[in-house]
Design an enzyme around this catalytic site. Structure first.
Site, short mmCIF file in Angstrom:
data_model
loop_
_atom_site.label_atom_id
_atom_site.label_comp_id
_atom_site.label_asym_id
_atom_site.label_seq_id
_atom_site.Cartn_x
_atom_site.Cartn_y
_atom_site.Cartn_z
N CYS A 376 0.83 -1.21 0.00
CA CYS A 376 0.00 0.00 0.00
C CYS A 376 0.87 1.26 0.00
O CYS A 376 1.47 1.57 -1.02
CB CYS A 376 -1.00 -0.04 1.14
N HIS A 501 -3.74 -5.07 0.60
CA HIS A 501 -3.17 -5.59 1.84
C HIS A 501 -3.19 -7.12 1.87
O HIS A 501 -4.12 -7.71 2.45
CB HIS A 501 -3.92 -5.02 3.05
N GLU A 503 -1.52 -9.04 3.60
CA GLU A 503 -1.26 -9.59 4.94
C GLU A 503 -2.54 -10.11 5.62
O GLU A 503 -2.46 -10.91 6.54
CB GLU A 503 -0.55 -8.56 5.83
N1 GLN Z 1 -1.89 6.83 2.66
C1 GLN Z 1 -2.04 6.02 1.50
C2 GLN Z 1 -3.42 6.18 0.88
O1 GLN Z 1 -4.34 6.61 1.52
C3 GLN Z 1 -1.75 4.56 1.80
C4 GLN Z 1 -2.73 3.92 2.72
C5 GLN Z 1 -2.25 2.62 3.28
O2 GLN Z 1 -1.05 2.32 3.25
N2 GLN Z 1 -3.16 1.82 3.84
O3 GLN Z 1 -3.58 5.83 -0.27
#
Ligand code: GLN
Length: 526
Positions: A376, A501, A503
């Site tokens: 992310c 994600h 994970e």
């Molecule tokens: N801050 C970034 C976004 O909002 C990444 C978010 C995250 O890593 N969950 O896109």
């Protein structure tokens, strides 16, 4: 068959109610029952999505996009199930539902009160998944005696009154501390905690005692007499080398037999004892693989709970042990510290802090061919890094960190531009992605269509894909052919960044393919 097990906690927080509940759930599952777990958190936030990880740890995301407590991750990993919005509840969300109804006029002029209106809504949610499973395990967050937990305890008391007594079991998790000066384990805090529970009208059927030393029969007898539970229902829960050994420790004390007897149910299949052996075999490795996680919360493992679990699960399947260290992205000696690691992971996150450190760590991983995995925000940083250093777009950035950047390689989604409320408004939950063949992503997933959980507002700007690809970074997966989901660098042993994600998708004995690939590459890099 609708059966319920309530898990409450006493004495102190962080006793591992979630792990105790999930371990009992696992035992029931190994007896062939279909089990579901539901969390109730007594705080006023509608969900933990807006909370600082220092307060709350990781925000776990369900497939249908609920931002929830990290205990849901424990439930998913222990039970190998997928949780949803119905598995996560907070006082804030419950009050919101009741207040919305009140504003609509649904209560027909009544004075809206904690009892019965809030407790009715809580009870409705206790039963929310009853048709989807044989047994719902309901964990009430916090500690008995907390003011904000009272409506939940009261609802649990009423719920027993309104259902058949044999359909409901109450388990209380407490602490039996060791007092060094007296060389003794002390049962008094447990007695007080159970008294508090009984004042509310709940008598526990089983007490799980967290302890550093074994509880002998005389201590169990004492707890049994003072707390009004059978002696065989006083259970010792010692710290274990792995949380996945706890189901077996409870099985050895016949907790499953007591639960089955008290709920008056019959096992649905022959007990699957092989699970214990499989879990044990995963822990029997001594080849170490060292992984650095470069994030904002260096000293807070709980903020990266599912990542930690995923790395450990993947390593154990590869007959290794992951030694995971959390390095602060703002640490001045970061790069020299990174030299002793076999793989580098940059996790998700929000906000400016530590971004430049993360980008430097990625340059180091890319140039020195150290296996790299970005998740992310970690993926977004890898795109910024490639834009700046491979495509030579000076000062390329994400509009999250520099709104006026000349090269907005990461930008806010159009649908996110006018969002007024921060909570629950990101791109959340499962989205599909199509993977290109002949890519690292394809060789890992061995599939062209995947579905993974998201939690973000910003996105790789499609306008820069061509430039990035010309300079060495490939986009190997898209959502609906427009939104980039995975990036990789071909001229590297293992360099991958994902917008989602992964994970949240790991389970013991079912490592996530990207984590497995990452650990495998890190092992080769030793
Ligand atoms: N801050 C970034 C976004 O909002 C990444 C978010 C995250 O890593 N969950 O896109």
């Amino acid at each position: 068959m609708a059966k319920y097990i309530f898990i409450t906690g006493g004495v102190v927080s962080s006793l591992g109610k979630g792990i105790s509940g999930a371990s009992i759930g696992k035992l029931l599952q190994l007896h062939g029952f279909k089990v579901n777990m539901i969390k109730f958190d007594p705080y006023i936030n509608v969900d933990p999505g807006t909370m600082n990880p220092y307060q709350h740890g990781e925000v776990f995301v369900t497939t249908d996009g609920a931002e929830s407590d990290l205990d849901l991750g424990t439930y998913e990993r222990f039970l190998d199930v997928y949780t949803s919005k119905a598995n996560t509840n907070t006082a804030g969300d419950i009050y919101k539902t009741v207040i919305t109804k009140e504003r609509r006029g649904d209560y027909d002029g009544a004075t809206v009160q904690v009892i019965p209106h809030i407790t009715d809504e809580i009870k409705r949610r206790f039963a929310a998944l009853k048709d989807e499973c044989d047994i719902s395990i309901i964990e009430i967050g916090g500690t008995v005696g907390d003011i904000e937990g009272l409506p939940f305890m009261e609802a649990a008391r009423q719920f027993k009154l309104e259902n058949k007594a044999e359909d409901i079991l109450s388990i209380h998790v407490t602490l039996v501390p060791y007092i060094a000066g007296a060389h003794e384990l002390k049962t008094k805090p447990t007695q007080h905690s159970v008294n508090k529970l009984r004042e509310i009208g709940i008598s526990p059927d089983i007490i799980i005692c967290r302890t550093e030393y074994p509880l002998d029969e005389s201590l169990k007898k004492k707890i049994s007499l003072f707390c009004n539970v059978r002696q065989d229902c006083v259970v010792e829960a010692m710290d274990a080398a792995s949380i996945y050994y706890i189901p077996e420790a409870l099985y050895n004390q016949k907790v499953d037999v007591v639960v089955i007897e008290k709920l008056n149910i019959k096992p649905k299949s022959k007990f699957d004892k092989a699970w214990f052996a499989k879990i044990k075999s995963l822990g029997e490795n001594n080849k170490i693989v060292k992984i650095a996680v470069v994030g904002k919360y260096a000293d807070l493992k709980d903020a990266y709970k599912s990542i930690d679990e995923s790395l450990n699960i993947a390593a154990s399947e590869l007959k290794a042990k992951a030694e995971v260290h959390y390095l602060g992205a703002e640490d001045k000696n970061l790069i020299s510290k990174l030299k002793s690691y076999d793989g580098i992971l940059v996790p998700g996150g929000f906000g400016n802090r530590g971004i430049e450190g993360k980008i430097k760590a990625i340059t180091y991983a890319r140039e020195n061919k150290i296996p790299f995995f970005g998740i992310c925000l970690g993926m977004q940083c890898s795109v910024i890094e490639a834009a700046r250093n491979l495509a030579k777009l000076n000062d390329a950035n994400s509009t999250e960190f520099d709104e006026t950047t000349k090269y907005p390689v990461i930008k806010i989604l159009d649908e996110q531009k006018n969002v007024k409320y921060r909570g629950g408004t990101m791109r959340l939950g499962n989205y599909k992605a199509e993977i290109k063949k002949n890519t690292l992503a394809h060789s890992l997933y061995k599939a062209t269509e995947i579905e993974e959980r998201h939690r973000h507002r910003y996105e790789l700007n499609p306008e820069f894909v061509e430039t990035l690809e010309k300079s060495g970074m490939t986009v190997s997966a898209y959502h609906k052919k427009v939104l980039p989901e995975i990036v990789e660098i071909k001229e590297h042993s293992f360099f991958i960044g994902v917008q989602f994600h992964p994970e949240f998708g790991s389970r013991p004995m079912k490592a996530h393919p990207i984590f497995k690939g990452f650990i495998s590459a890190a092992l080769k890099n030793k």
